[in-house]
Structures are given as C-alpha cells and as structure tokens.
Design a protein around this motif. Structure first.
Motif, mmCIF file in Angstrom:
data_model
loop_
_atom_site.group_PDB
_atom_site.id
_atom_site.type_symbol
_atom_site.label_atom_id
_atom_site.label_comp_id
_atom_site.label_asym_id
_atom_site.label_seq_id
_atom_site.Cartn_x
_atom_site.Cartn_y
_atom_site.Cartn_z
ATOM 1 N N VAL A 59 -64.656 74.790 103.488
ATOM 2 C CA VAL A 59 -64.352 75.622 102.532
ATOM 3 C C VAL A 59 -63.176 76.586 102.950
ATOM 4 O O VAL A 59 -63.188 77.156 104.056
ATOM 5 C CB VAL A 59 -65.376 76.831 102.265
ATOM 6 C CG1 VAL A 59 -65.106 77.650 101.245
ATOM 7 C CG2 VAL A 59 -66.788 75.727 101.607
ATOM 8 N N PHE A 60 -61.927 76.502 102.310
ATOM 9 C CA PHE A 60 -60.980 77.171 102.636
ATOM 10 C C PHE A 60 -60.567 78.071 101.548
ATOM 11 O O PHE A 60 -60.599 78.309 100.752
ATOM 12 C CB PHE A 60 -59.636 76.161 102.536
ATOM 13 C CG PHE A 60 -59.815 75.106 103.380
ATOM 14 C CD1 PHE A 60 -59.677 75.049 104.883
ATOM 15 C CD2 PHE A 60 -60.144 73.696 102.884
ATOM 16 C CE1 PHE A 60 -59.742 73.964 105.490
ATOM 17 C CE2 PHE A 60 -60.377 72.523 103.766
ATOM 18 C CZ PHE A 60 -60.056 72.437 104.948
ATOM 19 N N VAL A 61 -60.166 79.639 102.115
ATOM 20 C CA VAL A 61 -59.877 80.501 101.485
ATOM 21 C C VAL A 61 -58.317 80.931 101.613
ATOM 22 O O VAL A 61 -58.053 81.120 102.968
ATOM 23 C CB VAL A 61 -60.671 81.852 101.838
ATOM 24 C CG1 VAL A 61 -60.429 83.119 101.063
ATOM 25 C CG2 VAL A 61 -62.148 81.461 101.895
ATOM 26 N N THR A 62 -57.839 81.080 100.837
ATOM 27 C CA THR A 62 -56.130 81.208 100.781
ATOM 28 C C THR A 62 -55.643 82.220 99.359
ATOM 29 O O THR A 62 -56.405 82.192 98.383
ATOM 30 C CB THR A 62 -55.395 79.924 100.596
ATOM 31 O OG1 THR A 62 -55.689 79.271 99.248
ATOM 32 C CG2 THR A 62 -55.404 78.915 101.668
ATOM 33 N N ILE A 196 -65.638 68.448 99.996
ATOM 34 C CA ILE A 196 -66.923 67.696 100.479
ATOM 35 C C ILE A 196 -67.048 66.541 100.567
ATOM 36 O O ILE A 196 -66.363 65.498 99.797
ATOM 37 C CB ILE A 196 -67.890 68.721 99.533
ATOM 38 C CG1 ILE A 196 -69.358 68.815 100.451
ATOM 39 C CG2 ILE A 196 -68.010 68.355 98.458
ATOM 40 C CD1 ILE A 196 -69.969 69.931 99.756
ATOM 41 N N GLY A 197 -68.004 65.781 100.711
ATOM 42 C CA GLY A 197 -68.341 64.672 101.040
ATOM 43 C C GLY A 197 -69.116 63.701 100.020
ATOM 44 O O GLY A 197 -68.989 62.791 99.819
ATOM 45 N N THR A 239 -59.096 63.530 92.467
ATOM 46 C CA THR A 239 -58.186 62.564 92.659
ATOM 47 C C THR A 239 -58.185 61.924 94.214
ATOM 48 O O THR A 239 -57.486 60.749 94.561
ATOM 49 C CB THR A 239 -56.635 63.239 92.885
ATOM 50 O OG1 THR A 239 -56.609 64.476 93.782
ATOM 51 C CG2 THR A 239 -56.274 63.685 91.295
ATOM 52 N N MET A 240 -59.253 62.305 94.869
ATOM 53 C CA MET A 240 -59.611 61.772 96.316
ATOM 54 C C MET A 240 -60.744 61.266 96.394
ATOM 55 O O MET A 240 -61.486 60.986 97.432
ATOM 56 C CB MET A 240 -59.493 63.047 97.485
ATOM 57 C CG MET A 240 -57.893 63.840 97.487
ATOM 58 S SD MET A 240 -57.955 64.855 98.524
ATOM 59 C CE MET A 240 -58.904 66.207 97.596
ATOM 60 N N MET A 241 -61.456 60.868 95.439
ATOM 61 C CA MET A 241 -62.883 60.201 95.181
ATOM 62 C C MET A 241 -62.745 58.952 96.183
ATOM 63 O O MET A 241 -63.850 58.502 96.823
ATOM 64 C CB MET A 241 -63.294 59.903 93.887
ATOM 65 C CG MET A 241 -63.587 61.209 93.083
ATOM 66 S SD MET A 241 -64.038 60.970 91.187
ATOM 67 C CE MET A 241 -65.227 59.619 91.487
ATOM 68 N N GLN A 242 -61.925 58.143 95.965
ATOM 69 C CA GLN A 242 -61.712 56.940 96.791
ATOM 70 C C GLN A 242 -61.893 56.894 98.257
ATOM 71 O O GLN A 242 -62.050 56.257 99.123
ATOM 72 C CB GLN A 242 -60.488 56.127 96.447
ATOM 73 C CG GLN A 242 -60.628 55.531 94.818
ATOM 74 C CD GLN A 242 -59.412 54.538 94.523
ATOM 75 O OE1 GLN A 242 -58.380 54.637 95.223
ATOM 76 N NE2 GLN A 242 -59.598 53.806 93.536
ATOM 77 N N ARG A 247 -63.599 67.693 95.485
ATOM 78 C CA ARG A 247 -62.960 68.948 95.714
ATOM 79 C C ARG A 247 -63.323 69.998 94.695
ATOM 80 O O ARG A 247 -63.392 69.520 93.391
ATOM 81 C CB ARG A 247 -61.350 69.033 95.961
ATOM 82 C CG ARG A 247 -60.846 70.114 95.977
ATOM 83 C CD ARG A 247 -59.029 70.060 96.085
ATOM 84 N NE ARG A 247 -58.482 71.181 96.074
ATOM 85 C CZ ARG A 247 -57.152 71.127 96.023
ATOM 86 N NH1 ARG A 247 -56.175 70.045 96.223
ATOM 87 N NH2 ARG A 247 -56.484 72.380 95.715
ATOM 88 N N ARG A 248 -63.561 71.069 94.650
ATOM 89 C CA ARG A 248 -63.736 72.126 93.817
ATOM 90 C C ARG A 248 -62.948 73.461 94.059
ATOM 91 O O ARG A 248 -63.170 73.736 95.390
ATOM 92 C CB ARG A 248 -65.092 72.621 93.465
ATOM 93 C CG ARG A 248 -65.165 73.510 92.215
ATOM 94 C CD ARG A 248 -66.611 73.951 91.519
ATOM 95 N NE ARG A 248 -67.097 72.625 91.211
ATOM 96 C CZ ARG A 248 -68.428 72.459 90.650
ATOM 97 N NH1 ARG A 248 -69.222 73.548 90.924
ATOM 98 N NH2 ARG A 248 -68.650 71.363 89.945
#
Length: 292
Positions: A59-62, A196-197, A239-242, A247-248
């Motif tokens: 989890v990233f905070v920006t 997340i995975g 877009t990174m499911m493969q 991501r959310r």
C-alpha cells in the motif's frame, strides 16, 4: 508544522492501523503480508526478494501533483496556546543574595528572574532585570551561575548568586508556553494505492481502508494538529492482471494547516534581559530588552 510529508505519514499510519488492527506483529486482515509506506513502487517492490512476485502486498501513499487548492481561513493569524510549561522552581532573596530552589520531586522548569535595585557604587544600571530559562539539564548551581554572568561584578556559589552592589533584590518566577498560529490552510489530494496479488484480497483490503478512513474524518498529524480527510473516489486498475497484480487507487482530499510556532513567556517585570540557552526563544515583555 504539517506539510505533505506529515499528511502522508498520517494516512500511512491510519492504513497500517486498519490493515493490522492487532499490531504489526500479528496477521493482517487479509491474512497476507502487507507493507504500507509513503512513496511509490520501486523495481525491488515489484520483482525483488521481498516483492509482489514473491507474494507480498503493498500500500503506497503519495501526494498527487497539481492537486493543491488554497482554503480561506480566519484573518489576523491569532496565536493560540499549544502547551504550557509551568514554573516549578523558586528563588529566595536576602539582602544582596538570591538562592535558586528546585522542587524536591519532579522536573524543574520555568523562568527565574531577578529585579536589582543597585547602590551608587557599582556599574549596574538602575532597575536592571535578568532572567534565565530553566532547561532539563540545569541544576540550582547552573541557574545561579547563569544569572551571575548577566550581572557586572556578581558571583555564584552553589545555588546562591551574590551581587555586591545591590541595595535590594526582588525575585520572581514565571511559566512559558508553546504557541502556534495558522498562516495558511490548504487542500491536497492524496492517493492510497493498493498493489496486491489476488482480486478478492484487493476487494477486501480496498473496502476496509475506505470504510476505516470514513469513520472519523479528523486524523492527527505527527505534530499534533488535525487533518480533515474526505474521500475523493476510488477505482480499480486491471492492466497488470497477467502479471498477477491487482491494483486499486483510493483518493482522499485532505485539508490541513500550515503552522508557525513560537514560545511565549509570562511577564515577570516591566523590562527583561533573558538568558535563554538552547533552542528556547522567548519574549517576556512588549518592552525592549534591557542588556546589562
């Protein structure tokens, strides 16, 4: 003072408390190891030893660039007291000597002052006043020595300062306070991004963070001020499911103040000359200081 770093830290800490409600040494609410931090993803986060590819969630905070908005606040920038430091020391005078007394129990604090009425033989100006701010490392002897250095011809022995050409002495002690005022109020958008995975863990974690941050809109900043945190929407990025990454992004509109801080002291006498060691910066009177 709170800035985007302080707000980011507050949001990261809030997310950590939601994800690990029983502490970081226990299991997360998803049962998966989750790392929460300020900043954005790095190559090591994606494919390193401790990475998304090895089953670690992030989890990233920006703070979002260009998402700043000034907010009107009250005119005049009034000062308010944040915390008060009481006077627990005392000073006793007898003739041309004064003795500093510390409390038997507890931390010594406060401002110790002397008002000097000189005789006509010495070099001390009329109505001279000196003062010393007591710090955590002070002793009665060090306070007496500090006062003596401010007075021509004075000396100290232990906790007692002696002024040879003083016709009379008047001692006083006072407290001081940390004060602050709002110099600017602003809104800034922040992004709390879940990497997340699994899609199901993303849904569980996204819902928990969104719900947890909506329960109480006021968050404490690291400096003790408060931040108003409001949801500004969220969306999934698939877009990174493969690559096995779901991501959310949750956006939060944060309203916070830029503060100016200072130290204000209780007035002991009309005119003061104060020895304030360290980082203590005080103004004890609206009158000009009277150096000896």
């Amino acid at each position: 003072m709170t800035d985007i770093a302080g707000v980011s830290t507050a949001l990261a800490q809030a997310a950590d408390a939601i994800i690990y409600p029983n502490g970081d040494s226990t299991a997360s609410i998803t049962g998966r190891r989750t790392i929460i931090r300020r900043g954005w993803i790095t190559n090591d986060d994606y494919s390193g030893e401790c990475s998304l590819q090895s089953g670690i969630d992030y989890v990233f905070v920006t703070a979002l660039s260009g998402a700043f908005k000034p907010v009107a606040c009250g005119l005049g920038m009034p000062w308010r007291e944040i915390s008060a430091i009481p006077a627990t020391v005392s000073i006793e005078t007898s003739g041309n000597s004064a003795t500093v007394v510390f409390p038997a129990i507890g931390q010594a604090s406060g401002i110790v002052g002397l008002h000097i009425t000189p005789d006509e033989k010495g070099a001390i100006p009329a109505r001279s006043v000196v003062g010393h701010v007591v710090t955590a490392t002070d002793t009665p002897a060090s306070v007496a020595a500090a006062l003596a250095t401010l007075i021509p011809g004075a000396s100290s022995s232990g906790a007692t300062v002696t002024i040879p050409h003083a016709a009379s002495l008047h001692g006083a002690v006072g407290s001081y306070s940390d004060i602050a005022r709002v110099t600017r109020r602003q809104q800034q958008l922040f992004n709390v991004s879940i990497w997340i995975g699994t899609w199901s863990a993303r849904d569980d974690l996204g819902f928990a963070i969104d719900a947890g941050m909506s329960g109480d809109p006021f968050f404490p900043a690291p400096d003790g001020s408060m931040i108003l945190v409001e949801s500004a929407g969220s969306y999934d990025i698939d877009t990174m499911m493969q690559q096995g990454v779901w991501r959310r992004d949750l956006k939060f509109r944060c309203t916070f103040d830029t503060l100016q801080t200072d130290t204000a002291a209780q007035v002991l006498f009309t005119i003061l000359n104060v020895d304030a060691p360290g980082d203590v910066s005080i103004s004890l009177s609206d009158w000009p200081l009277n150096p000896l």
